[in-house]
Motif scaffolding. Sequence first.
Motif: not given
Length: 123
Positions: A13-38
């Motif tokens: 979290n940029q305002s508190t500099l503490k860990s925060a959940p990754l950003q997700m879309d409405a379906a619960g998918n990461l907004l930036i994919g990391n390719g965790s499956n193949n």
Amino acid sequence: MPQAPLQANVAVNQSTLKSAPLQMDAAGNLLIGNGSNNKLNQTGTFLVKGSPGRICKIIAVSGTAAALTVNDVATTGGVATANIVATFTSAQMAAGSILPLDFPCLAGIVVQAGTNVVAVSFD
């Protein structure tokens, strides 16, 4: 000497500099994919994911003179021109080519690889 987290770390979290959940879309998918499956060494028309997800990258393991198409659909039978996400020409499918997509699919992910052998990463 203590250091603050790197600005590029999306899990901070940029305002508190503490860990925060990754950003997700409405379906619960990461907004930036990391390719965790193949799906490895795939050919022809195949289902990558039958529910909403994100296609991250496609790697041409062995390319041929065939184009490749990615569709936003939950079944291989539902493939149509109306749900095409991306099309790559046969020239773009040379062996070793990496095709970065990072694109959300709302229904599912189907790839039409033709005679190409490909590896697909997705979330």
